[in-house]
Design an enzyme around this catalytic site. Structure first.
Site, PDB file in Angstrom:
ATOM      1  CD  GLU A 100      -2.735  -1.222   2.426  1.00 53.38           C
ATOM      2  OE1 GLU A 100      -4.048  -1.576   2.229  1.00 53.38           O
ATOM      3  OE2 GLU A 100      -2.321  -1.324   3.680  1.00 53.38           O
TER       4      GLU A 100
HETATM    5  C1  ACM Z   1      -2.043  -5.177   4.114  1.00 54.13           C
HETATM    6  O1  ACM Z   1      -2.995  -5.968   4.494  1.00 54.13           O
HETATM    7  N1  ACM Z   1      -1.771  -4.009   4.003  1.00 54.13           N
HETATM    8  C2  ACM Z   1      -0.962  -6.201   3.992  1.00 54.13           C
END
Ligand code: ACM
Length: 488
Positions: free
Chosen positions: A301
């Protein structure tokens, strides 16, 4: 005893043949090991401790003794190579019990199986006659604990290690940093812990592990045949870092500590050299503290990092991790940054492309968010947890397979499975137990037991028998309506 082929054992062993007769533990029962076999002696001492606490029996450990009547004998004699490091043979027949294994983990798991063959709380302390052959399907059977959103102090982590090791889970992945907090003392960058450690998600707990505590945790895990896998999440999920050291920010200005639940807004500055000094120091110290071969560098992310920056950053990280001698582990977004052969990629997004990771020479760990994210609610009415990936009832956490959950993979591509417990809404040990148990037992079985013959219909009956076991261990677990729980 034996209405299902595997009794009450979780994870289900490779083979079990039930024999007539029982072995009774009593005041004269001894645990014996050959002379000079440290792995057997250490496991025997562990077994004596666990069974002693359960039964109140003395169970002395005798070294250099041959198997004889009335003994639980641990030996490497007659343990075939095919058992590997974690496999074992357990035979309980009439007047003796023998556990055969090649390494510590094998003895330890044989002892865990023996423990499950005994009643959960009250005697008579009798083992049924049985011959078991057992070894794992996958090398990596993990659980991730997000100690960054909300901190878990050492005694709580040790309790979780003990509970998980009982189900043959062998990796504890600690998510040590995120936007909301930093959880490990790094001597060369002390404000990460001293300042970043004060943060937590709204309602969560702050804190950090000293280096001595981290080493102690790693040693404790090791004594339970488990490796710690530390994660420092980079280059996103880094507000706690950026808040602790202004010079790491693009504009030299530190943000406030963050207590919310959003993701994807923070990034380290890939163009600044100090970023790599920071990463070198942190990963260097962490590698020194960690006996296991893995360093997890996150990579998920990073929505505020351009792809070009991301590739540059991941390339540098690869070099840094290689210098420590460890293997790089990252979330599936690292695939787009360019992998190196030997990388381990943790698949979590529904849209992830594990086959692409394999094409680039990596192996994959399966943590599909719709089956293995144990911070997801069980049902719409579950008070704790989130629901962005799915509602995950106990059957949903069990009825999937790591090789076929994404298309195109072969058995050898998959290193294993890992359950993840994110802690945006999980702020106590009790809450963590409620989300983990009983779903984590299913993930443990998926990681250990053969695919062939595994079914929810059969598993739920074995799981039902673990209700009294979890109660005896004072585990705060979810009484799923899908499971015909037995009462103590
Ligand atoms: C995640 O759930 N951001 C690895």
């Amino acid at each position: 005893m034996n209405e299902t082929a595997f009794g009450n054992l979780i994870p289900r062993p490779v083979r079990a043949e039930w024999l007539s007769g029982v072995f009774s533990l009593g005041p004269d029962t001894k645990i014996s090991v050959p002379a000079g076999l440290d792995a057997a002696r250490e496991s025997a001492q562990y077994l004596a401790c666990v069974l002693g606490a359960l039964t109140g029996l003395p169970l002395p450990v005798l070294e250099g003794a041959a198997p004889r009547p009335g003994c639980i004998h641990l030996t490497d004699q007659g343990a075939p190579e095919g058992l590997g490091d974690e496999g074992y043979l357990l035979e309980a027949a009439g007047d003796r019990v023998v556990i055969r294994a090649r390494q510590y983990a094998g003895f330890f798991y044989g002892c865990q199986t023996l423990r499950q063959l005994l009643p959960p709380r009250r005697g008579p302390w009798q083992l049924p006659g049985v011959a078991i052959e057992d070894y794992p399907r996958f090398a990596w059977r993990g659980a991730m604990l997000d100690v960054a959103r909300s901190f878990f102090p050492v005694p709580e982590v040790k309790r979780l290690i003990d509970l998980l090791a009982g189900y043959k889970i062998n990796r504890l992945h600690l998510h040590l940093s995120d936007d909301q907090g930093w959880r490990i003392m790094i001597n060369s960058w002390p404000k990460l812990a001293l300042y970043g450690g004060r943060g937590a998600v709204e309602g969560g707990r702050s804190g950090y592990y000293t280096q001595a505590e981290f080493k102690d945790l790693a040693a404790y895990a090791r004594s339970r045949a488990m490796l710690l896998v530390p994660e420092i999440d980079l280059p996103g999920h880094t507000t706690a870092v950026l808040a602790s050291y202004p010079e790491l920010n693009r504009d030299g200005t530190a943000p406030e500590l963050y207590r919310g639940m959003k993701v994807g807004f923070s990034t380290l500055a890939a163009e600044k050299e100090i970023t790599y000094r920071f990463a070198t120091d942190v990963l260097g110290e962490l590698a020194q503290l960690t006996p296991g071969p893995y360093l997890h560098v996150g990579g998920d992310e990073a929505h505020s990092t351009t792809l070009e920056e991301y590739k540059l950053f991941l390339g540098r990280l690869h070099d840094l991790v290689a210098q420590t001698g460890k293997t790089l582990v990252g979330w599936d977004e690292i695939i787009q940054g360019g992998l190196r052969p030997g990388d381990v990629v943790q698949i979590w997004r529904k849209e992830a492309q594990p086959l692409e990771a394999v094409r680039q020479g990596a192996r994959v760990i399966m943590s599909p968010c719709h089956h293995a994210y144990l911070d997801m609610k069980y049902a719409a009415g579950t008070k704790l947890g989130q629901d962005w990936a799915a509602l995950i009832e106990v059957a949903d956490a069990y009825a999937w397979d790591p090789v076929s959950v994404y298309p195109g993979l072969s058995e050898g591509d998959v290193l294993g499975v890992e359950a993840a417990l994110w802690t945006e809404t999980i702020h106590s040990l009790k809450a963590a137990e409620y989300m983990l148990f009983p779903r984590i037992l299913g993930i443990a079985e998926i990681g250990w037991s053969p695919r062939q013959g595994r079914s929810w219909a059969e598993y739920r009956r074995r799981l039902a028998r673990h209700g009294p076991r979890l109660q005896a261990a004072d585990v705060h677990f979810y009484r799923s309506p899908q499971v015909p729980w037995e009462e103590d």
